[in-house]
Write a protein that holds these residues in place. Structure first.
Motif, PDB file in Angstrom:
ATOM      1  N   ARG A  45       0.070 -23.088 -10.837  1.00 19.47           N
ATOM      2  CA  ARG A  45       0.851 -23.709 -11.892  1.00 19.47           C
ATOM      3  C   ARG A  45       1.001 -25.206 -11.626  1.00 19.47           C
ATOM      4  O   ARG A  45       0.782 -25.698 -10.533  1.00 19.47           O
ATOM      5  N   GLY A  46       1.417 -25.904 -12.680  1.00 20.05           N
ATOM      6  CA  GLY A  46       1.534 -27.340 -12.593  1.00 20.05           C
ATOM      7  C   GLY A  46       2.731 -27.789 -11.785  1.00 20.05           C
ATOM      8  O   GLY A  46       3.522 -26.990 -11.281  1.00 20.05           O
ATOM      9  N   PHE A  47       2.882 -29.085 -11.690  1.00 17.41           N
ATOM     10  CA  PHE A  47       3.958 -29.656 -10.887  1.00 17.41           C
ATOM     11  C   PHE A  47       5.300 -29.323 -11.525  1.00 17.41           C
ATOM     12  O   PHE A  47       5.499 -29.456 -12.736  1.00 17.41           O
ATOM     13  N   GLY A  48       6.248 -28.899 -10.703  1.00 13.87           N
ATOM     14  CA  GLY A  48       7.579 -28.614 -11.197  1.00 13.87           C
ATOM     15  C   GLY A  48       7.779 -27.198 -11.686  1.00 13.87           C
ATOM     16  O   GLY A  48       8.905 -26.807 -11.980  1.00 13.87           O
ATOM     17  N   GLU A  49       6.736 -26.383 -11.800  1.00  8.28           N
ATOM     18  CA  GLU A  49       6.855 -25.014 -12.258  1.00  8.28           C
ATOM     19  C   GLU A  49       6.846 -24.066 -11.055  1.00  8.28           C
ATOM     20  O   GLU A  49       6.058 -24.230 -10.128  1.00  8.28           O
ATOM     21  N   ILE A  50       7.727 -23.087 -11.081  1.00  7.79           N
ATOM     22  CA  ILE A  50       7.866 -22.147  -9.978  1.00  7.79           C
ATOM     23  C   ILE A  50       7.375 -20.779 -10.428  1.00  7.79           C
ATOM     24  O   ILE A  50       7.790 -20.274 -11.475  1.00  7.79           O
ATOM     25  N   ASN A  51       6.494 -20.191  -9.650  1.00  7.80           N
ATOM     26  CA  ASN A  51       5.971 -18.868  -9.949  1.00  7.80           C
ATOM     27  C   ASN A  51       6.658 -17.860  -9.042  1.00  7.80           C
ATOM     28  O   ASN A  51       6.507 -17.910  -7.826  1.00  7.80           O
ATOM     29  N   GLU A  52       7.445 -16.953  -9.626  1.00 11.31           N
ATOM     30  CA  GLU A  52       8.175 -15.947  -8.865  1.00 11.31           C
ATOM     31  C   GLU A  52       7.382 -14.639  -8.857  1.00 11.31           C
ATOM     32  O   GLU A  52       6.837 -14.223  -9.882  1.00 11.31           O
ATOM     33  N   VAL A  53       7.350 -14.007  -7.700  1.00 11.01           N
ATOM     34  CA  VAL A  53       6.694 -12.713  -7.558  1.00 11.01           C
ATOM     35  C   VAL A  53       7.700 -11.737  -6.965  1.00 11.01           C
ATOM     36  O   VAL A  53       8.574 -12.125  -6.183  1.00 11.01           O
ATOM     37  N   THR A  54       7.592 -10.471  -7.339  1.00  4.28           N
ATOM     38  CA  THR A  54       8.474  -9.442  -6.814  1.00  4.28           C
ATOM     39  C   THR A  54       7.910  -8.854  -5.534  1.00  4.28           C
ATOM     40  O   THR A  54       6.711  -8.954  -5.258  1.00  4.28           O
ATOM     41  N   CYS A  55       8.774  -8.229  -4.761  1.00  2.00           N
ATOM     42  CA  CYS A  55       8.363  -7.635  -3.493  1.00  2.00           C
ATOM     43  C   CYS A  55       7.750  -6.257  -3.725  1.00  2.00           C
ATOM     44  O   CYS A  55       7.995  -5.612  -4.739  1.00  2.00           O
ATOM     45  N   GLY A  56       6.955  -5.808  -2.762  1.00  2.00           N
ATOM     46  CA  GLY A  56       6.380  -4.475  -2.834  1.00  2.00           C
ATOM     47  C   GLY A  56       5.042  -4.380  -3.525  1.00  2.00           C
ATOM     48  O   GLY A  56       4.582  -3.275  -3.812  1.00  2.00           O
ATOM     49  N   GLY A  57       4.423  -5.507  -3.813  1.00  2.00           N
ATOM     50  CA  GLY A  57       3.102  -5.471  -4.443  1.00  2.00           C
ATOM     51  C   GLY A  57       3.172  -5.363  -5.956  1.00  2.00           C
ATOM     52  O   GLY A  57       4.219  -5.518  -6.587  1.00  2.00           O
ATOM     53  N   ASN A  58       2.026  -5.063  -6.550  1.00  5.83           N
ATOM     54  CA  ASN A  58       1.897  -5.029  -8.010  1.00  5.83           C
ATOM     55  C   ASN A  58       2.043  -3.640  -8.615  1.00  5.83           C
ATOM     56  O   ASN A  58       2.068  -3.515  -9.841  1.00  5.83           O
ATOM     57  N   ALA A  59       2.133  -2.603  -7.781  1.00  6.16           N
ATOM     58  CA  ALA A  59       2.136  -1.246  -8.332  1.00  6.16           C
ATOM     59  C   ALA A  59       3.377  -0.984  -9.177  1.00  6.16           C
ATOM     60  O   ALA A  59       3.290  -0.365 -10.246  1.00  6.16           O
ATOM     61  N   LEU A  60       4.534  -1.463  -8.737  1.00  5.20           N
ATOM     62  CA  LEU A  60       5.779  -1.162  -9.444  1.00  5.20           C
ATOM     63  C   LEU A  60       5.787  -1.746 -10.839  1.00  5.20           C
ATOM     64  O   LEU A  60       6.275  -1.119 -11.782  1.00  5.20           O
ATOM     65  N   ARG A  61       5.256  -2.925 -11.010  1.00  4.07           N
ATOM     66  CA  ARG A  61       5.257  -3.535 -12.340  1.00  4.07           C
ATOM     67  C   ARG A  61       4.344  -2.795 -13.310  1.00  4.07           C
ATOM     68  O   ARG A  61       4.550  -2.861 -14.522  1.00  4.07           O
ATOM     69  N   ARG A  91       0.836  -1.211   0.000  1.00  2.00           N
ATOM     70  CA  ARG A  91       0.000   0.000   0.000  1.00  2.00           C
ATOM     71  C   ARG A  91       0.862   1.249   0.000  1.00  2.00           C
ATOM     72  O   ARG A  91       0.535   2.238  -0.686  1.00  2.00           O
ATOM     73  N   LEU A  92       1.956   1.212   0.737  1.00  2.29           N
ATOM     74  CA  LEU A  92       2.868   2.359   0.759  1.00  2.29           C
ATOM     75  C   LEU A  92       3.501   2.582  -0.612  1.00  2.29           C
ATOM     76  O   LEU A  92       3.613   3.725  -1.075  1.00  2.29           O
ATOM     77  N   MET A  93       3.918   1.506  -1.278  1.00  2.00           N
ATOM     78  CA  MET A  93       4.492   1.635  -2.610  1.00  2.00           C
ATOM     79  C   MET A  93       3.478   2.173  -3.614  1.00  2.00           C
ATOM     80  O   MET A  93       3.818   2.988  -4.485  1.00  2.00           O
ATOM     81  N   THR A  94       2.244   1.751  -3.493  1.00  2.00           N
ATOM     82  CA  THR A  94       1.218   2.246  -4.407  1.00  2.00           C
ATOM     83  C   THR A  94       1.024   3.747  -4.266  1.00  2.00           C
ATOM     84  O   THR A  94       0.955   4.487  -5.255  1.00  2.00           O
ATOM     85  N   ARG A 122      13.316  14.934 -15.898  1.00  2.00           N
ATOM     86  CA  ARG A 122      14.109  14.102 -16.808  1.00  2.00           C
ATOM     87  C   ARG A 122      14.938  13.087 -16.036  1.00  2.00           C
ATOM     88  O   ARG A 122      15.944  12.594 -16.531  1.00  2.00           O
ATOM     89  N   THR A 123      14.513  12.755 -14.861  1.00  2.00           N
ATOM     90  CA  THR A 123      15.248  11.830 -14.007  1.00  2.00           C
ATOM     91  C   THR A 123      14.854  10.392 -14.321  1.00  2.00           C
ATOM     92  O   THR A 123      13.682  10.092 -14.548  1.00  2.00           O
ATOM     93  N   LEU A 124      15.826   9.518 -14.321  1.00  2.00           N
ATOM     94  CA  LEU A 124      15.591   8.092 -14.454  1.00  2.00           C
ATOM     95  C   LEU A 124      15.663   7.465 -13.071  1.00  2.00           C
ATOM     96  O   LEU A 124      16.667   7.614 -12.359  1.00  2.00           O
ATOM     97  N   VAL A 125      14.617   6.764 -12.660  1.00  2.00           N
ATOM     98  CA  VAL A 125      14.545   6.114 -11.353  1.00  2.00           C
ATOM     99  C   VAL A 125      14.620   4.611 -11.562  1.00  2.00           C
ATOM    100  O   VAL A 125      13.808   4.037 -12.296  1.00  2.00           O
ATOM    101  N   ILE A 126      15.609   3.971 -10.930  1.00  2.00           N
ATOM    102  CA  ILE A 126      15.825   2.534 -11.049  1.00  2.00           C
ATOM    103  C   ILE A 126      15.525   1.884  -9.709  1.00  2.00           C
ATOM    104  O   ILE A 126      16.144   2.234  -8.692  1.00  2.00           O
ATOM    105  N   PHE A 127      14.590   0.954  -9.709  1.00  2.00           N
ATOM    106  CA  PHE A 127      14.263   0.186  -8.509  1.00  2.00           C
ATOM    107  C   PHE A 127      14.855  -1.213  -8.659  1.00  2.00           C
ATOM    108  O   PHE A 127      14.499  -1.943  -9.584  1.00  2.00           O
ATOM    109  N   VAL A 128      15.754  -1.569  -7.751  1.00  2.00           N
ATOM    110  CA  VAL A 128      16.265  -2.936  -7.685  1.00  2.00           C
ATOM    111  C   VAL A 128      15.339  -3.732  -6.774  1.00  2.00           C
ATOM    112  O   VAL A 128      14.981  -3.272  -5.681  1.00  2.00           O
ATOM    113  N   ASN A 129      14.942  -4.910  -7.218  1.00  2.00           N
ATOM    114  CA  ASN A 129      13.940  -5.667  -6.479  1.00  2.00           C
ATOM    115  C   ASN A 129      14.338  -7.134  -6.381  1.00  2.00           C
ATOM    116  O   ASN A 129      15.103  -7.647  -7.218  1.00  2.00           O
TER     117      ASN A 129
END
Length: 353
Positions: free
Chosen positions: A222-238, A188-191, A205-212
């Protein structure tokens, strides 16, 4: 050490006219930061990296380094970029190389070290000018994101790196007990913060880089053997990020009798500036950053910039008997390597046009 009043640095930054290293704008007020620690607000501290020694413990071919680390153009100004991946995959290294390329063009950069893991000696070995690098280590996520918004509004900083989103801890979590009841506070804070930062970037004209960082989603369908990766900080950054780059490790680089580095794969998962889903394979050497000698040598020989005779190479009038000797020559002669990279970029950009 003379201390500034709480709002004096903020007024000095805001008094600088908007414009950066690509537009020939004025120099940001680094003179206020060179003699030690200076405060923007009582709880918000920014200092030059050179003064932080006591706190440290001791284009045509998108799959190339020439394309990935090329100097930032005007299309990515005023944008958000997310670099994410697993641990020890080269995320910070790639961000520092972007800072180095910006500084080559006369740009001014800021680094928010939320993880408290930045090594000045390693940054200098990569080519980063630590004398003109602003560094901040805020105490909580609110302070970190407020610093980003203030620097973006100032228009005097060209690249801001936040390392990392996962280390941005809200103040309520710092004040409370360690439990799992406040897991949605960071998202919520990131949003809320990204809404303000995005509005500020529309006029800057600033470039902001977020390392995550990434986490494994155990509740995925997902099916067996598949790994679903999610980033930290919620969905707002993506959503707000114009470019999202995912970094994975390919393997280890071996020298004569020891491991000398790692190989990584950078994949552009989202790109509003150009077609996405491009890949680039890079090599990172321990203690020196991204190794570009082999790629520069291969591309220069393909385009006739470097003459090749059998297994040997002719570079600037000097004959080198094999590829290993040629790579060592470029590693020791940074000026020659920079000239080859500049010539390659000129040819690639002319082909693209």
């Amino acid at each position: 050490m003379r201390a500034l009043r709480p709002l004096s640095l903020l007024r000095a930054i805001r008094s600088a006219s908007v414009g950066g290293w690509l537009s020939g704008g004025p120099t940001p007020p680094y003179s206020l930061l060179q003699n030690g620690e200076r405060e923007i607000f009582p709880w918000r501290k920014v200092r030059c990296l050179s003064s932080t020694a006591p706190i440290f413990k001791d284009t045509s071919d998108p799959g190339t380094l020439v394309h990935v680390t090329q100097p930032l153009n005007k299309r990515v100004q005023g944008r958000i970029v997310e670099i994410y991946g697993r641990e020890a995959s080269g995320k910070t290294t790639l961000a520092l190389h972007i800072v180095k390329e910006a500084q080559k063009l006369g740009g001014y950069c800021a680094y928010l070290d939320a993880e408290n893991a930045l090594d000045p000696s390693l940054a200098e070995a990569m080519g980063v000018n630590t004398e003109n690098l602003l560094i901040a280590r805020p105490g909580c996520a609110e302070n970190s994101l407020s610093i980003v918004n203030t620097l973006v509004n100032s228009g005097s900083v060209d690249v801001i790196v936040v390392d990392s989103v996962a280390a941005l801890v809200p103040q309520c979590e710092l004040d409370g007990l360690i439990d799992i009841n406040s897991q949605e506070v960071q998202s919520r804070l990131m949003t809320q913060a990204l809404r303000k930062i995005q509005y500020s970037l529309s006029r800057s004209r600033t470039l902001v880089i977020f390392v995550n960082q990434v986490r494994t989603n155990l509740t995925s369908n997902r099916g067996f053997g598949e790994i679903n990766e999610v980033t930290c900080g919620g969905n707002a950054l993506r959503f707000y990020a114009a470019i999202r780059m995912r970094i994975t490790r390919r393997g280890l680089l071996h020298g004569e009798d020891k491991v000398t580095g790692i190989g990584i794969l950078v994949q552009v998962m989202k790109n509003k500036m150009a077609p996405a889903m491009k890949k680039a394979s890079l090599d990172i050497g321990f203690g020196r950053g991204i190794c570009h000698e082999a790629e520069v040598l291969e591309m220069a020989s393909e385009r006739g910039i470097v003459s090749r005779e059998g297994k040997g190479y002719l570079i600037k009038g000097e004959f080198l008997k094999d590829q290993q000797e040629a790579e060592q020559f470029l590693e020791k002669n940074n000026t020659v390597a920079d000239e080859l990279v500049h010539a390659l970029r000129n040819q690639l950009f002319q082909i693209a046009v």
